[in-house]
Design a protein around this motif. Structure first.
Motif: not given
Length: 122
Positions: A31-51
């Protein structure tokens, strides 16, 4: 306010990615909550792991004139899929999906900027 807008843009970009590219999808019943959770996890991974990944792959990135960044972005998408309801058909699909996701997010950012909703300062 900027964080919420960025989260919603990323969620919309992820959702649109799953609509235009069959290699990336959400689990049935997501559902929409799953999409928002995926977006939040993507933000965290982009901020911490990607660099860290970009720093470790710097020599290869220099040799490929930056094209290896596409592979790093694919790894990020694959990690997000491993932790959320997002499904990726394989590593190649993750790289292609990351490329499409980048284009979608860029277009959405341009639209928000044109509408003055990006929260930027003059």
């Amino acid at each position: 306010m900027g964080f919420v807008v960025r989260l919603l843009v990323n969620a919309l970009a992820l959702y649109l990615l799953t609509r235009v590219y069959s290699g990336v999808s959400f689990a049935p019943g997501a559902d929409a909550v799953s999409v928002l959770i995926a977006a939040a996890v993507m933000g965290i991974v982009n901020a911490l792991v990607r660099p860290v990944l970009l720093l470790l792959s710097l020599p290869v990135n220099v040799l490929t004139l930056g094209l290896f960044t596409l592979v790093v972005n694919g790894i990020v998408l694959w990690l997000v899929a491993a932790a959320t309801a997002l499904n990726v058909a394989g590593f190649g699909a993750a790289v292609v999906g990351a490329l499409i996701l980048t284009v979608i997010a860029w277009v959405l950012d341009a639209i928000l900027g044109a509408l003055g909703l990006d929260g930027g300062h003059e």
